[in-house]
Design a protein around this motif. Structure first.
Motif, PDB file in Angstrom:
ATOM      1  N   ILE A 108       0.813  -1.214   0.000  1.00 15.31           N
ATOM      2  CA  ILE A 108       0.000   0.000   0.000  1.00 15.31           C
ATOM      3  C   ILE A 108       0.848   1.265   0.000  1.00 15.31           C
ATOM      4  CG2 ILE A 108      -1.852  -1.220   1.187  1.00 15.31           C
ATOM      5  CD1 ILE A 108      -1.095   0.446   3.718  1.00 15.31           C
ATOM      6  N   THR A 109       2.130   1.120   0.258  1.00 11.15           N
ATOM      7  CA  THR A 109       3.046   2.256   0.252  1.00 11.15           C
ATOM      8  C   THR A 109       4.453   1.703   0.073  1.00 11.15           C
ATOM      9  OG1 THR A 109       3.762   4.237   1.467  1.00 11.15           O
ATOM     10  CG2 THR A 109       3.367   2.261   2.766  1.00 11.15           C
ATOM     11  N   ALA A 150      -5.330   2.922  -0.610  1.00 12.12           N
ATOM     12  CA  ALA A 150      -5.011   1.766  -1.445  1.00 12.12           C
ATOM     13  C   ALA A 150      -6.281   1.106  -1.961  1.00 12.12           C
ATOM     14  CB  ALA A 150      -4.178   0.765  -0.652  1.00 12.12           C
ATOM     15  N   TRP A 180      -0.012   2.523  -4.998  1.00 12.44           N
ATOM     16  CA  TRP A 180      -0.088   3.863  -4.403  1.00 12.44           C
ATOM     17  C   TRP A 180      -0.078   5.009  -5.421  1.00 12.44           C
ATOM     18  CZ3 TRP A 180       4.284   0.724  -3.339  1.00 12.44           C
ATOM     19  CH2 TRP A 180       5.457   1.103  -3.986  1.00 12.44           C
ATOM     20  N   GLN A 193      -3.745   5.082   4.815  1.00 18.51           N
ATOM     21  CA  GLN A 193      -3.009   4.540   3.677  1.00 18.51           C
ATOM     22  C   GLN A 193      -3.714   3.302   3.119  1.00 18.51           C
ATOM     23  OE1 GLN A 193       0.989   3.969   5.146  1.00 18.51           O
ATOM     24  NE2 GLN A 193       1.584   6.080   4.690  1.00 18.51           N
TER      25      GLN A 193
END
Length: 378
Positions: free
Chosen positions: A62-63, A164, A76, A160
């Motif tokens: 997700i990051t 996502a 992302w 986050q």
């Protein structure tokens, strides 16, 4: 075998699956610079053509994180979205359904990994407690895990996950699965050996469950009922595991509360010796019957069992009503036509290409051990 129960349709969230044999998330590392490729599209379409009821993608970060697994895909930015849509469009055109598994590594990232350096943030975790083990083979000296930085405000990570999910929806995924298993971030919050916080995010089972529940709430705000969660209460992998009673108390509470969120399914990983890591002569896993212990707490969502389940056992489990579906991992790597083999009574006899399970191009060709497994003759 005569598979009838496994091949029956199943309503999962807002969609109907054509059978009850799901493809579990399998990290395959074919996304250079974290972006999906045409080869990844071919891989997933092969398995749709092979009959998969629901595909859950490999873990999608997700990051930016310093993963032990170079070339893991991300979700992302807009390029990830367009690359993901290329895959989902092809999967849907072939008649398949696909969820994105949303993944944050937490303390098992490494600060010296290229992606973590690009991220420009520390390795975040619930508490400043290092996991034992680890081997970052792509870094000089193959270092192990390091002590992470305790995240001051975990709600930042919740956001986050939500972003996502927004990106996954824009990419056309049918739903998302929260990776709450195998010692990664959600597990780290749940597990009292990794989470020593004294605020509302730690301490009691209720507080340790808060992070995962808040993430699930955020995901359902985006995808409604099309959200699943994967859990591994037996622990072990990535240096997690609590005493038996504490484990049961924690996961029974978490599952009970999560089941109130109108989720699509729970995928529970049962105990497996391969995940029972040993440190200083002590096994980390908490061995207990995952199905018998936690099945009673799932009253609304579908219940899916994972870990070394062959179709013969899966047929019995589904036919008896003990589970709604099964999730197969490794055999989907080696058998792109797995469900067709079940339908036609063909054996699962392809030999695994172990050296090329993870990303290892051969003369620039990344398909080796990925999209080159043969289908059976029908």
């Amino acid at each position: 075998m005569a598979a009838k129960a496994l091949l029956a349709p199943l309503q999962v969230g807002s969609i109907t699956l054509k059978n009850r044999i799901m493809m579990a998330a399998l990290t395959r590392n074919r996304a250079p610079d974290t972006y999906p490729t045409e080869l990844m599209k071919d891989y997933y379409v092969q398995r749709v053509q092979g009959g998969a009821g629901l595909i859950v993608t490999e873990g999608v970060l997700i990051t930016r994180q310093g993963s032990e697994w170079p070339y893991a895909p991300g979700i992302w930015d807009e390029k990830h979205v367009s690359g993901g849509k290329n895959i989902t469009d092809a999967v849907h055109a072939a008649g398949g359904r696909i969820y994105a598994q949303l993944w944050h590594l937490g303390r098992v990232s490494h600060p010296d990994a290229p992606e973590q350096i690009l991220a420009g943030v520390p390795v975040y975790a619930p508490s400043a407690i290092s996991a034992r083990g680890g081997k970052f083979r792509h870094l000089p000296g193959q270092p192990g895990y390091v002590t992470p930085t305790a995240i001051e405000d975990p709600s930042i990570l919740v956001e986050q996950f939500k972003q996502a999910a927004v990106n996954a929806k824009a990419a056309g995924f049918d739903g998302v699965e929260l990776h709450g298993a195998n010692g990664y971030l959600v597990t780290q919050f749940l597990d009292s050996t990794a989470n020593k916080r004294t605020d509302k995010w730690g301490g009691s089972a209720e507080n340790r469950s808060r992070f995962g529940l808040e993430v699930l709430k955020a995901l359902t705000e985006v995808f409604g009922p099309d959200v699943g969660v994967k859990l591994s209460p037996a622990g072990g992998y990535n240096d997690v595991g609590m005493p038996l009673q504490e484990t049961i108390e924690t996961y029974s509470y978490f599952i009970t509360e999560a089941d109130k969120l109108n989720l699509a399914y729970f995928a529970l990983v049962r105990y497996h010796p391969a995940f029972d890591v040993e440190y200083d002569g002590v096994h980390r896993a908490t061995k207990h019957d995952i199905l018998a212990t936690y099945r009673p707490y799932v009253k609304n969502a579908k219940f899916v069992l994972n870990s070394s389940i062959l179709p013969e056992e899966g047929e019995e489990l589904v036919a008896s009503g003990k589970v709604d579906a099964i999730s197969i991992g490794f055999n989907w790597i080696t058998h792109p036509d797995l469900v067709k083999r079940v339908e036609h009574g063909k054996p699962l006899d392809n030999v695994p290409d172990i050296p090329h399970l993870q990303a290892k191009a051969v003369d620039g060709d990344w398909s080796k051990g990925y999209t080159d497994y043969p289908v059976a003759v029908y």
